[in-house]
Design a protein around this motif. Structure first.
Motif, short mmCIF file in Angstrom:
data_model
loop_
_atom_site.label_atom_id
_atom_site.label_comp_id
_atom_site.label_asym_id
_atom_site.label_seq_id
_atom_site.Cartn_x
_atom_site.Cartn_y
_atom_site.Cartn_z
N GLY A 1 1.72 -5.24 5.33
CA GLY A 1 2.44 -4.27 5.67
C GLY A 1 2.59 -4.29 7.40
O GLY A 1 3.13 -5.33 7.87
N HIS A 2 2.59 -3.12 8.13
CA HIS A 2 2.55 -3.27 9.44
C HIS A 2 1.59 -4.01 10.17
O HIS A 2 1.59 -4.31 11.46
CB HIS A 2 2.58 -1.58 10.07
CG HIS A 2 1.05 -0.91 9.83
ND1 HIS A 2 0.62 -0.42 8.60
CD2 HIS A 2 -0.07 -1.04 10.69
CE1 HIS A 2 -0.61 0.02 8.62
NE2 HIS A 2 -1.12 -0.39 9.82
N ARG A 3 0.59 -4.63 9.38
CA ARG A 3 -0.53 -5.48 9.94
C ARG A 3 -0.13 -6.90 9.65
O ARG A 3 -1.11 -7.75 9.69
CB ARG A 3 -1.89 -4.97 9.56
CG ARG A 3 -2.23 -3.60 9.94
CD ARG A 3 -3.42 -3.09 9.44
NE ARG A 3 -4.35 -3.56 10.38
CZ ARG A 3 -5.78 -3.68 10.14
NH1 ARG A 3 -6.09 -2.97 9.10
NH2 ARG A 3 -6.59 -4.03 11.34
N ALA A 4 1.01 -7.22 9.31
CA ALA A 4 1.37 -8.72 8.87
C ALA A 4 1.07 -9.67 9.81
O ALA A 4 0.56 -10.92 9.28
CB ALA A 4 2.66 -8.86 8.27
N ALA A 5 1.15 -9.51 10.90
CA ALA A 5 0.94 -10.53 12.21
C ALA A 5 -0.69 -10.81 12.26
O ALA A 5 -0.97 -11.81 12.79
CB ALA A 5 1.36 -10.18 13.45
N GLU A 6 -1.62 -10.00 11.55
CA GLU A 6 -2.98 -10.02 11.80
C GLU A 6 -3.49 -11.21 10.75
O GLU A 6 -3.17 -11.28 9.59
CB GLU A 6 -3.79 -8.81 11.76
CG GLU A 6 -3.26 -7.83 12.67
CD GLU A 6 -3.83 -6.40 12.47
OE1 GLU A 6 -5.24 -6.53 12.24
OE2 GLU A 6 -3.31 -5.21 12.41
N PRO B 1 0.96 -1.49 0.09
CA PRO B 1 -0.16 -0.02 0.08
C PRO B 1 0.83 1.19 -0.08
O PRO B 1 0.42 2.28 -0.60
CB PRO B 1 -0.91 -0.08 1.37
CG PRO B 1 -0.76 -1.61 1.44
CD PRO B 1 0.53 -2.08 0.95
N ARG B 2 2.08 1.20 0.64
CA ARG B 2 2.80 2.42 0.71
C ARG B 2 3.32 2.84 -0.74
O ARG B 2 3.85 4.07 -0.82
CB ARG B 2 4.07 1.95 1.74
CG ARG B 2 3.50 1.88 3.14
CD ARG B 2 5.03 1.49 3.89
NE ARG B 2 5.13 0.29 3.40
CZ ARG B 2 6.41 -0.41 3.79
NH1 ARG B 2 7.16 0.19 4.90
NH2 ARG B 2 6.82 -1.63 3.50
N SER B 3 3.41 2.28 -1.67
CA SER B 3 3.84 2.26 -2.87
C SER B 3 3.01 3.38 -3.52
O SER B 3 3.57 4.32 -4.44
CB SER B 3 3.77 1.10 -3.82
OG SER B 3 2.57 0.70 -4.00
N PHE B 4 1.91 3.53 -3.20
CA PHE B 4 1.06 4.76 -3.60
C PHE B 4 1.34 6.24 -3.11
O PHE B 4 1.21 7.21 -3.73
CB PHE B 4 -0.37 4.69 -3.26
CG PHE B 4 -1.24 3.66 -3.93
CD1 PHE B 4 -1.42 3.69 -5.43
CD2 PHE B 4 -1.59 2.38 -3.32
CE1 PHE B 4 -2.02 2.68 -6.10
CE2 PHE B 4 -2.28 1.38 -3.93
CZ PHE B 4 -2.50 1.47 -5.18
N LEU B 5 2.20 6.40 -1.85
CA LEU B 5 2.49 7.45 -1.32
C LEU B 5 3.40 8.23 -2.18
O LEU B 5 3.73 9.42 -2.03
CB LEU B 5 3.15 7.23 0.11
CG LEU B 5 2.37 6.39 0.90
CD1 LEU B 5 2.99 6.37 2.53
CD2 LEU B 5 1.23 7.19 1.14
N ALA B 6 4.22 7.46 -2.99
CA ALA B 6 5.14 8.33 -4.07
C ALA B 6 4.29 9.14 -5.08
O ALA B 6 4.95 10.08 -5.83
CB ALA B 6 5.95 7.31 -4.94
N TRP B 7 3.03 8.92 -5.13
CA TRP B 7 2.09 9.71 -6.06
C TRP B 7 1.93 11.07 -5.49
O TRP B 7 1.34 11.81 -6.14
CB TRP B 7 0.81 9.00 -6.63
CG TRP B 7 0.92 7.66 -7.05
CD1 TRP B 7 2.21 6.98 -7.46
CD2 TRP B 7 0.02 6.94 -7.69
NE1 TRP B 7 2.01 5.90 -8.22
CE2 TRP B 7 0.51 5.86 -8.26
CE3 TRP B 7 -1.47 6.92 -7.68
CZ2 TRP B 7 0.12 4.69 -8.93
CZ3 TRP B 7 -2.16 6.13 -8.42
CH2 TRP B 7 -1.48 4.62 -9.02
N GLY B 8 2.21 11.11 -4.24
CA GLY B 8 1.77 12.34 -3.57
C GLY B 8 2.52 13.47 -4.38
O GLY B 8 1.63 14.84 -4.17
N THR B 9 3.40 13.40 -4.83
CA THR B 9 4.15 14.39 -5.42
C THR B 9 3.30 15.27 -6.41
O THR B 9 3.31 16.33 -7.00
CB THR B 9 5.64 14.35 -5.76
OG1 THR B 9 5.64 13.11 -6.59
CG2 THR B 9 6.46 14.02 -4.60
#
Length: 265
Positions: A62-67, A37-45
């Motif tokens: 991502g940060h919820r991998a253990a769930e 999901p973080r890959s979209f953040l590069a589109w912010g520019t």
């Protein structure tokens, strides 16, 4: 709809652009199978200060991998509840846009269905995905039944792992479980007819995407109160990776600006 205990867990923000003003419209993005999901953040520019970019992170990624990983319907239900909870600070009136690619497009659609009562929901953008009534496709079902190297080889049809990944078994072994799990999520989806969406819908497809056919894309009309806008762009299934995210971000900005113009009038 029950609000999640920690709605913030569902979202990832950041980057040098796309943070927008405190009251700027928000664009919630849903990733493809196995996508970060973080890959979209590069589109912010590309969005600058005109909109806030928010990546949606489901359990198991991502940060919820253990769930535990959810079903597609559980993913959409949780995402919709989290968006509702986050937008409560403006009474749900802040302009909200949803974008999803491939599997993410299907999740974004089901999320939009669950956000019908959110006043600020303005537009749904779906990319690289046939109409929901056609899902899951035979190819997705067949691929979801595979494992390991056989799965990775067949994923080539969807412009899957690049050659440099395929040549490194250790990297492939690290990436495969997440992609396979997402394909099995897609294979478990069962479309249920419902009232057409009231919001505007844009459908985006790569001209060289072997997975998409014009007839399958046109069936999105059945899901919309007003005919969706169909955009064919240069490139394959991951046209925005091959070329530039501007194929998407320009459409997002057009929608944000058009809505802002209407509000001013």
């Amino acid at each position: 709809m029950t609000a999640p205990e920690r709605p913030s867990d569902w979202f990832v923000t950041g980057g040098s652009g796309g943070s927008g003003a405190p009251d700027a419209p928000r664009v919630y993005c849903f990733a493809h199978a196995g996508g970060d999901p973080r890959s979209f953040l590069a589109w912010g520019t590309e969005l600058g200060d005109e909109a806030q970019l928010v990546a949606v992170c489901p359990p198991g990624r991502g940060h919820r991998a253990a769930e535990p990983r959810p079903t597609l319907e559980e993913f959409a239900e949780g995402a919709a509840a989290a968006v509702h909870a986050r937008e409560s600070d403006t009474g749900g009136a802040r302009p909200v846009y949803l974008f999803g690619h491939s599997l993410g497009g299907l999740v974004a659609f089901e999320t939009a269905r669950r956000l019908r009562d959110l006043p600020g929901l303005r537009h749904l953008f779906v990319s690289g995905i046939s109409a929901p009534a056609l899902a899951p496709s035979r190819r997705v079902l067949e691929l979801a039944a595979l494992d390991g190297r056989e799965f990775a080889e067949q994923l080539r049809f969807f412009d899957g792992f690049p050659p440099e990944i395929m040549e490194h078994e250790d990297v492939l072994d690290l990436l495969l479980p997440g992609v396979i799990a997402d394909f099995r999520m897609a294979a478990g989806y069962r479309y249920r007819p419902a009232a057409p969406l009231n919001v505007s819908v844009s459908v985006i497809g790569g001209r060289d995407d072997a997975y998409l056919h014009a007839d399958k894309m046109r069936k999105w009309t059945d899901e919309c109160r007003t005919p969706p806008a169909l955009h064919w762009v240069d490139g394959g299934h991951f046209y925005f990776r091959d070329k530039s995210p501007k194929a998407v971000t320009d459409l997002l900005l057009d929608a944000v600006r058009a809505d802002r113009h209407i509000e001013v009038i």
